[in-house]
Structures are given as structure tokens and as C-alpha cells.
Write an enzyme that holds these catalytic residues in place. Structure first.
Site, mmCIF file in Angstrom:
data_model
loop_
_atom_site.group_PDB
_atom_site.id
_atom_site.type_symbol
_atom_site.label_atom_id
_atom_site.label_comp_id
_atom_site.label_asym_id
_atom_site.label_seq_id
_atom_site.Cartn_x
_atom_site.Cartn_y
_atom_site.Cartn_z
ATOM 1 C CD GLU A 212 -2.989 -1.115 2.232
ATOM 2 O OE1 GLU A 212 -2.571 -0.814 3.360
ATOM 3 O OE2 GLU A 212 -4.163 -1.405 1.997
ATOM 4 C CD GLU B 197 -4.367 -5.822 2.664
ATOM 5 O OE1 GLU B 197 -5.081 -5.009 3.278
ATOM 6 O OE2 GLU B 197 -3.142 -5.832 2.727
#
Length: 631
Positions: free
Chosen positions: A184, A264
Site C-alpha cells: 500500500e 485484501e
């Protein structure tokens, strides 16, 4: 929404895991023409779940992985926390619970593919996002950038880790089908493409040209701009309740072709100290999963934030978020995941399993049952000593003298506690304000005057106390590191007293500073192996309490409740079970794996209470966890 943990990866992939092929025939590739993965040349979709080996005791690895396999998952997603293995610069630990190679070999034995996420930054609500705190020993280092000092440390680590990974890659005959680079990164302020290019070059040099490398970011356009790089396949993450079409549309804007991947899928969420226990609707999670599978997406499902099995933040490994204020994560990483903290199948697991069965066959046989639990009942403890009376044991090298306070990092203290000791330089007959500059209490300071507990200073909370005393009176502040920030721009999270304390705005000086090695002492048998120590009978202030209990010939998992206790840590047989904070919650019990207990022999309990123990110090062992002070 921020999603960065080892989410429970439900990565969807169609195809059987145990296809046998020689290494020369094995391949796992992107097919841009048909928007899919290809495994050994055939279209493939995977469903994976996240598990963190660092949050699960090694004796339980097989149980958790087998339950994930029997849930219908074809792969597991695995983070590698750098700081868990390189504990000090150049000092590596891959033994016992940290034997990542043994964990990966077990996944292969059980027929599970692996999506590996080796960082170097992982988030995962793990201490400092997996980055070693010793990086901050260089105060000018800039983390997660092209800063030369940071890159040198990263390169050194990758040259140790990735050679262990290479022979386990799928095309080499192993079961690792893809490897994530960073995590991320688009959510980080730096947006340093030179850093990503450096990582890409290092991963390619050490793993070869055939392995599939990818990134994961949220669906926000700016985050996808900064977190993606040509040569790394871009995937996204989002949870139930999101518009699936819109979310994958964001991936399509950066990857017009190729498989749709949610790396995710949040099946749950984490808990912060002082907030309600988080939970996510089973029906919501199951419906979101089914919607994605109908699109043909590969999904990495995560419970509550990402996890299929969350586990426990033992010892000092829990991280923290910063959302307008410092938010430390609880010891339990249950995450409201399909497999509970103790590894038990939940209603959510069976709902997910039912959805998966609509799209691919489930393994034959029943789901393994929950592990047995035992309520060992009440155990009485006795006070052993006040913390300030055993500094010779906890800091055998003696204190460091300094005109002004030094941070944990300046002291090279990674975790735990430091005592800052000085004396009042003048008489204080009337209440005076003991205070600290803004943002300089990191994270909690337990104040003692003449060894009497006065109160607690807290990050983003109370930062002043009123005190009285005489010149020469001792002033001690026990500083606690509650976990370094694991997500956002604040990963350079220094600990201790970051500024000087003052008394009515007059700075205090001449400090003796004691970095405490509590775990080293406890693991060597202290205080149970030490001579009994006389101590004050008071229950207020930082002190150690001890006791023993025997099990009835078994060593089953259990949960320990600390009724009437305030805040501290608990060890059983030298194993640090982590922090409790009964007066703040929501977590009211600590998970005790049966593997740390001795069947038929005395089990030694050590408690460090930081504020106030109950008049009758007792522990209660239960067969189930407690949150929000209710069953």
C-alpha cells in the site's frame, strides 16, 4: 479506507493445487489477452486467506493451515515482518516461532499455494509496520524512500531473506505463486518512484525474471498513482459493502488487462484499546465474496481487515494507528476473522465455505474441530517487589547519565520500558505542575515521587500532574512503549521522553536513565528462581506479582482474565502473553496457548502491574474470551 494488513486473502483461483509438473513445466503467469492467471498453462483463479505465522505459536501452525485448506482456500497470503527476524542490525533469528522456511514448507505439505508479502514494509498493525526500530538509531533516516541509509538496510535484509524464498517459488518446484513488493505504498506521503524501482530491481536480481511481482493499494486514484509501477502488476483491496464493479474499475484504470484481484478483502476489523470490540456481519462478508466470485475475480479475503486467521500480538508486537490521535492496537488480533484468535471455526467461516462450494469443489472430509479449552479457575498471586526496588536486576549494566532525557532509540532500547530518574532541585510546598512539551510523551509515563505513584502521563491525553515535595525527593518516570505506528506518514515513531520535563515551566535536569531488560530476566527464571523479596504491602504503582498453578494433567488452550487489575503485562513460564488493559478494554482476557503450559507441573506466572492491583490479587482462567466486559 486503509487496508494494509495481511488481510485474509481470499484470492480466487480456479484449478487444483496438487497438479504435478516438473519444475521445467511449472509456471504461474499473467494472461493479458484472457484477463486471467495461468498456472502450468491453464486458466487459474485462486481464493486465499491471510495468516501471520508471527501471531500463531509454531505448534498451532498445522491446525490453522489445515482448517484454512478445509475451508476451500487454495492459497494463503503470508507477510514476513522484517523486525521479527533482524532483531538488531545484522543479527538474524529464523528459529522456533520465527522459522519462516518451516512455515512455508508446511503450507506446501498441506497442498496450499502461497502469496508472499515480504515488504520490506508490511503494515499489518504490526510494530512499526514490520520495519525494525533500530532504523531510527539514525535520526536523519527517511523510511520507505530512496534515502541511502534506508536502502542500505533494506538491501542487506533482502539479501538474507530472498535467497531463502527463491527455491520455494512455484516455477522452481515450490508453492509460492506470487510475491508482493512493498505494501500500500500509495498511501504513504513520499510517492518515491525511485524507491519502488530500486525494490523492483532488487527483487528481480534475487528472485529472477519469472516470478510474478505485484503491488496492492486502495481504490483511490492518487494512491494507485503513487503505489504502482510498470513491471509490477497492480492489485486493489476493499471490503464488504464496497461497490464491486466500481472497485475493480479502479484497478482497470491502472491495469486495463489482466485478472481482477482483490488482495485484501476485509472480513473483519481490528480493535483499538479504549474502543468497542469490532465485528463485521457474516451475511455481508459472504455476499461480498459471492459477488466477486461471480465476476471471476481473484480474491484475497481478510477478516475484519484482512485476516482469515488473525492470531495474537504476543509480547510487544502490536502496532498502532494514527487517526488524529495515537491509537494502539489490542493484544488480541482476533479481527472477527473466520478462524478465531484461538483457531476455532466460526459461523463466518462456514458461511464463506458455503459460498466457495458454489464455485469450486471443497476438499473431502470434515472441518477439524475447535481445539480443546480448559477453565483452570482462580489462581492467587502475591506481590514480589515494586519495580523501582529491582532496577539492579532489570538493568544490570546500570543507568546512563544524561543532562536531559534520551529517547528509546538513543538508548538503543527497542521495546518495553525505560525508567527516567532525577531529584527535585528545590522545595515544592504548594502543588506545582509537572509537565512535558506537546507530543513528547511516547507513549505512557507512570510518575512516582519518593517511590509513591502520582499518576500517569499519556500521549494525546493527560500531559501534566500536580505534585509537591522537598528538594532531593526522588522523581521517577517509567515510560512505556505501547507500539510504534504501523500505518501512514508517522512510521518514524520515536519512543520515551522526546522532550524535557519541567516543574512549573522550569526544566528538570541531571537524569539517570535505566533501559529495562524485563523479558531477559523473566526468561531466565526471575523472579521465581530468585530469593523472596520483602516489599511494601501497597497495591498502587508499578510492581511485580507472582504465582503458580498446576493443570490436571493436560495442557489445553485457555484465556486468563485479570479482574480488578488496571494495566500491565503477563508472562507464563517465561512466555510474554502481551499487554492487558482491563480498565480500558475492550479486551478483557489474554489468550494462553496450551503449548506454553506444563502439564502436571507447576506453571510460573509473572505479572507486571503498572498502576493499581486489586486488594486481593487473583487471576481467573476461562475456557472462552471476553470482550467489552461481557461474554
Amino acid at each position: 479506507a486503509r487496508m494494509g494488513l495481511p488481510a485474509l486473502g481470499l484470492l480466487l483461483a480456479a484449478g487444483l493445487l496438487n497438479t504435478q509438473a516438473s519444475p521445467s513445466e511449472r509456471s504461474f503467469q499473467l494472461d493479458y489477452d484472457h484477463n486471467c492467471f495461468r498456472k502450468d498453462g491453464a486458466p487459474f483463479r485462486y481464493i486465499s486467506g491471510s495468516i501471520h505465522y508471527a501471531r500463531v505459536p509454531r505448534p498451532a501452525w498445522r491446525d490453522r493451515l489445515l482448517k484454512m485448506y478445509m475451508s476451500g482456500l487454495s492459497a494463503v497470503q503470508v507477510y514476513v515482518p522484517w523486525n521479527y527476524h533482524e532483531t538488531l542490525p545484522g543479527v538474524y533469528d529464523f528459529t522456533g516461532n520465527r522459522d519462516v522456511e518451516a512455515f512455508l514448507d508446511l503450507t506446501a505439505e498441506l497442498g496450499l499455494l502461497v502469496i508472499l508479502r515480504p515488504g520490506p514494509y508490511i503494515c499489518a498493525e504490526w510494530e512499526m509496520g514490520g520495519l525494525p526500530a533500530w532504523l531510527l538509531w539514525k535520526p536523519d533516516i527517511i523510511l520507505r524512500t530512496s534515502n541511502p541509509a534506508y536502502l542500505a538496510a533494506v538491501d542487506s535484509w533482502l539479501h538474507v531473506l530472498l535467497p531463502k524464498i527463491k527455491p520455494r517459488l512455484y516455477h522452481q518446484g515450490g508453492n509460492i505463486i506470487s510475491v508482493q513488493v512493498e505494501n500500500e505504498y500509495g498511501s504513504y506521503y513520499a510517492c518515491d518512484f525511485g524507491y519502488l524501482r530500486h525494490l523492483l530491481g532488487s527483487f528481480r536480481a534475487l528472485l529472477g525474471s519469472e516470478v510474478l511481482l505485484f503491488t496492492t493499494d486502495s481504490t483511490q486514484a492518487e494512491e494507485l498513482r503513487c503505489g504502482t509501477l510498470q513491471g509490477l502488476y497492480a492489485t486493489v483491496d476493499f471490503g464488504p459493502g464496497s461497490n464491486v464493479t466500481e472497485a475493480f474499475g479502479a484497478q482497470r484504470r491502472v491495469e486495463p488487462k489482466g485478472p481482477l484481484v482483490n488482495s485484501e478483502y476485509y472480513t473483519g476489523w481490528l480493535d483499538y484499546w479504549g474502543e468497542a470490540h469490532a465485528s463485521t456481519s457474516t451475511a455481508w462478508v459472504a455476499q461480498g465474496l459471492e459477488d466477486m466470485l461471480q465476476l471471476g475475480a481473484s480474491i484475497n479475503m481478510q477478516v475484519v481487515r484482512y485476516m482469515f486467521h488473525g492470531g495474537t500480538n504476543f509480547a510487544y508486537w502490536s502496532g498502532a494507528d494514527y487517526k488524529g490521535q495515537y491509537k494502539p492496537v489490542t493484544t488480541s488480533y482476533d479481527y472477527d476473522a473466520p478462524l478465531s484468535e484461538a483457531g476455532d471455526p466460526t459461523e463466518k467461516l462456514f458461511a464463506i465455505r458455503t459460498v466457495i462450494s458454489k464455485f469450486q469443489p471443497l476438499p473431502a472430509g470434515p472441518m477439524p474441530p475447535a481445539t480443546p479449552k480448559y477453565a483452570y479457575g482462580w489462581v492467587a498471586l502475591r506481590k514480589y517487589a515494586d519495580l523501582l526496588d529491582v532496577l539492579d536486576v532489570l538493568c544490570p549494566s546500570g543507568p546512563i547519565q544524561s543532562q536531559f532525557p534520551l529517547t528509546f532509540e538513543a538508548l538503543k532500547q527497542v521495546h518495553g520500558f525505560v525508567v527516567y530518574h532525577t531529584e527535585l532541585p528545590w522545595d515544592v510546598p504548594d502543588p506545582a505542575t509537572l509537565g512535558a512539551p506537546p507530543h513528547s510523551i511516547c507513549d505512557r509515563g507512570y510518575v512516582m515521587l519518593q517511590k509513591e505513584y502520582q499518576g500517569t502521563l499519556e500521549r494525546d491525553g493527560q500531559t501534566t500532574l500536580q505534585v509537591t515535595g522537598k528538594a532531593g525527593d526522588t522523581l521517577d518516570i517509567l515510560m512505556e512503549n505501547m507500539g510504534r505506528i504501523s500505518f501512514g506518514a508517522n512510521t518514524s515513531d520515536f519512543k520515551g521522553l522526546l522532550g524535557n520535563l519541567s516543574l512549573n515551566s522550569r526544566p528538570l535536569s541531571n537524569w539517570l536513565i535505566y533501559p529495562l531488560a524485563i523479558d531477559t530476566a523473566v526468561q531466565q527464571g526471575w523472579p521465581h528462581a530468585a530469593l523472596p523479596k520483602s516489599s511494601s504491602g501497597g497495591q498502587v504503582g508499578a510492581a511485580f506479582y507472582t504465582g503458580t498453578f498446576e493443570t490436571p494433567g493436560i495442557a489445553w488452550d485457555t484465556f486468563v482474565k485479570l479482574p480488578g487489575w488496571s494495566k500491565g503485562l503477563l508472562w507464563i513460564n517465561g512466555f510474554n502473553l502481551g499487554r492487558y488493559w482491563s480498565c480500558r478494554g475492550p479486551q478483557q482476557t489474554l489468550f494462553v496457548p496450551g503449548s506454553v503450559l506444563h502439564a502436571g507441573h507447576p506453571n510460573n506466572i509473572t505479572v507486571l502491574e503498572l498502576e493499581r492491583a486489586p486488594p486481593t490479587p487473583l487471576l481467573l482462567f476461562l475456557d472462552r474470551p471476553l470482550y467489552n466486559r461481557t461474554l
